[in-house]
Motif scaffolding. Structure first.
Motif: not given
Length: 669
Positions: A395-412
């Motif tokens: 059930g834990a998220f991984t750095y893959a998830t975090t990295d996607l969130a990071t892209i979202q934040h940096r772009v949006e």
RNA sequence: GCGCCCAUAGCUCAGCUGGAUAGAGCAUCGGAUUUCUAAUCCGACGGUCAGUGGUUCGAAUCCACUUGGGCGUACCA
């Protein structure tokens, strides 16, 4: 009067390309594909610039290359800048700058405090993600390249006029933090923690890691030994197959030879694995305290993971510990960054993105990208066997998830046009999957770049380790470089013919500049994608292509000013004209004129080694000038003024160029 | 097994989107110092760009294969 960058035609190359473009328009419908073929001459004997476009134009124009070259030359209006162009070989067009033009342009640039660099016409918003240490463990040599390359790119892009934000994507939320918490709860030394919290946390991390390795390896060892035996057996079998084939008259059997080789490398790998496991087990079993701890914490790996899970779930106690530890950890990092003269615009660690993670998963779900495989939520990208795991089976998220969130934040939120990840090449698979997934989520306009770099090797060609096999701490690496640099500074100063001139304090300051500069320069002057061998001797060598060579050139300029009682401010405000009669003067001026070009080249493929090469060449030409052209002794006042200006221009380019790389200079050394 | 990367001088490495005789540094050898800092400069020696084939006006660079090496490859980041 100070002339600013915008007043002058700064980029010579661009100017000439513009002229070439005008000449190409009547000849071809697509001049833009050919203008880039005008570039600095490969060999100075051909002139200063060369255009290589006539040859490839043969097909579309339907004429021989030399004829096309002649047509281009006929239409090329450069008589204000260059001598009449000449055609050579199969159709090269060679350009030599007019002395008058060069002298004038150089004079303007030399008197320009912006060094002839105009801000880019279309600035882009860059996020440079680099360094990214893990707060649980002290930075080691592996962090050096990311930190140094990222820092250099950050500064160069900024200098070119882009909007750049540096972001330290700190690992502050992963599995390792659970280990620290477990260690703190079970093994902490109150006194040590009170005195040096970060060192104690690092010790706890290492301890928990060691114990959990122990419990993983202990039961696995028989299996490893079994695998080792199997590997040995298959090697023996392959060898005997090959031998009997040879005996029965087969001359060559590539398949069997291949088989033997494969078996050999498998065995080697198995041997290494067993050996490493034995070493780790012995380290624990050979120490009664450690062994005692290990025995009392048999489920340590699992329990540490549990602590991580509790932290992520918002457990009050663990969250409080996290909040307690983090500031100290970040503070410790600051100390190291200070030595590099590095300050991040942002340090949004993994934890910062935690609240966004469920949303990321939801978006992936909505986009129909999720597949459940072996209990984990994955994105499968065509052509890749490995899945991009965004949620583990527990059930834990991984750095893959975090990295996607990071892209979202940096772009949006940050409106990034480009995101640079300065990360080890070994993670390229992760970034391939990350970028592909991001594209599928609709992030198509942002440039996502994995600015990858190779491994730092020891002199034995294996990844750089201490003699005992531990990773090398970055802090101690720098300290050693400075100690060694200090010896060199002492020797250099003591050996001066006119006697030593540096006091203790200055010597130490110079040693720090030289030592750290040596490390940084050694790293940056290799092309970033290749591995390189780390060597204190080479990076601190007193001769050759090292930081010292450039720092020395800078110090020599200052030596002239000091000796001659020259006020630098006077030179900068006097508006002296350059006189480039001597070849050494001309070579130096032309090189200095190309500073902006070098910076632009760095930005094209994010390669700092372009700038180190430029600076080495610049220092080289200065040294030649220094030998050939006396400054203070020159009796002709206008020539003396010209040379003083040339010196100051050199000093400014060297200082700023090195500064962009994160390397400092000393006035005396 | 699959994927990615690499192979350039004795050593460490450059070589930008294909350009003229493949470049540096170190090492070796030879020269320069009443020094504006010799932590320097000038010169010499040194290469079948791993191999084979292809693409084209032109290949270290692009493509294919071969050989040799490195790395990655499911719940660490």
């Amino acid at each position: 009067m100070i002339i600013t960058g915008s007043d002058i035609a700064v980029n010579l190359l661009q100017l000439l390309r513009q002229r070439l473009n005008d000449a190409l328009v009547p000849l071809t419908p697509e001049p833009e594909t050919y203008v880039d073929m005008l570039r600095p001459a490969g060999d100075t004997k051909f002139g200063d610039f060369q255009a290589n476009c006539a040859m490839p134009m043969q097909k579309s124009v339907g004429k021989p290359a030399r004829e096309i070259a002649q047509l281009i030359v006929d239409g090329l209006k450069v008589d204000d800048i260059c001598e009449p162009p000449s055609i050579a070989g199969p159709g090269f067009i060679n350009l030599k700058l007019k002395e008058s033009w060069l002298t004038e342009a150089a004079t303007r640039s030399a008197n320009d405090m912006a060094l002839g660099i105009d801000p880019v016409s279309k600035p882009r918003k860059f996020i440079v993600d680099f360094s990214s240490p893990n707060v649980a463990k002290p930075m080691h040599v592996g962090h050096l390249r990311s930190t140094v390359i990222g820092h250099a790119l950050y500064r160069v892009l900024k200098r070119l006029g882009h909007h750049v934000l540096s972001d330290n994507h700190i690992g502050d939320w992963g599995t390792q933090f659970g280990m620290i918490i477990y260690g703190y709860k079970n093994f902490r030394d109150e006194a040590r923690f009170a005195e040096k919290p970060v060192a104690e946390l690092a010790r706890l991390y290492r301890l928990v890691n060691q114990l959990s390795d122990y419990h993983t390896l202990k039961p696995a060892l028989p299996g490893l030994i079994e695998a080792q035996k199997c590997a040995a057996a298959s090697l023996a079998q392959a060898q005997s197959q090959l031998a009997s084939a040879v005996a029965s008259g087969v001359k060559k059997s590539p398949e069997l030879q291949q088989l033997v080789k494969k078996a050999e490398s498998d065995l080697k790998a198995a041997n290494e694995e067993v050996e490493s496991a034995r070493k780790k087990l012995a380290a624990v079993e050979g120490d009664s305290d450690l062994f005692d701890l290990a025995s009392r914490h048999p489920k340590i790996a699992e329990d540490a993971r549990l602590e991580t899970a509790k932290l992520h779930a918002g457990d009050a106690e663990n969250l409080a510990l996290w909040n307690q530890f983090l500031p100290d950890c970040l503070q410790a990092l600051e100390g190291l960054y200070e030595r590099f003269g590095l300050k991040f615009d942002m340090a949004l660690g993994e934890s910062w993105y935690n609240p966004m993670l469920p949303g990321v998963l939801e978006r992936l779900e909505q986009a129909g990208l999720l597949t459940k495989s072996q209990g984990a939520q994955c994105v499968f990208i065509g052509g890749n066997e490995a899945p991009f795991i965004v949620r583990k089976s527990d059930g834990a998220f991984t750095y893959a998830t975090t990295d996607l969130a990071t892209i979202q934040h940096r772009v949006e939120s940050l409106k990034a046009d480009a995101i640079l990840y300065v990360v080890d090449s070994r993670q390229s698979e992760h970034f391939d999957l990350l970028f592909a997934t991001a594209k599928k989520l609709g992030y198509r306009d942002v440039e996502l770049q994995h600015v990858k770099f190779g491994t730092i090797l020891g002199e034995d060609k294996r990844p750089f380790k201490t003699r005992s096999g531990d990773t090398v701490g970055l802090e101690s690496l720098i300290d050693e470089a400075i100690v060694r640099a200090r010896e060199i500074v002492n020797a250099g100063d003591d050996g001066k013919p006119t006697g030593a001139e540096l006091d203790e304090e200055t010597r130490q300051a110079v040693a720090e500049i030289v030592g750290l500069g040596g490390i940084i320069y050694a790293d940056l002057h290799h092309s970033r994608e290749s591995d390189y061998s780390f060597s204190f001797e080479k990076m601190l060598a007193t001769k050759g292509d090292t930081a010292t060579y450039m720092q020395y050139a800078y110090a020599r300029v200052n030596g002239i000013f000091r000796k001659g009682g020259v006020n630098v401010a006077d030179i900068r405000s006097a508006g002296h004209a350059l006189n480039l009669a001597q070849p050494a003067e001309r070579m130096l001026a032309l090189q200095l004129l190309r500073f902006g070009e070098a910076l632009q080249d760095v930005a094209v493929d994010y390669r700092p080694n372009v700038l180190t090469q430029y600076l080495f060449e610049t220092a080289n030409r200065f040294s030649a000038f220094f030998e050939a052209c006396p400054v203070l002794k020159e009796s002709d006042e206008s020539i003396r003024h010209s040379r003083l200006l040339l010196c100051d221009w050199t000093a400014r380019v060297m200082k700023e160029g090195l500064d962009l790389l994160g390397i400092r200079v000393a006035e005396k050394m």
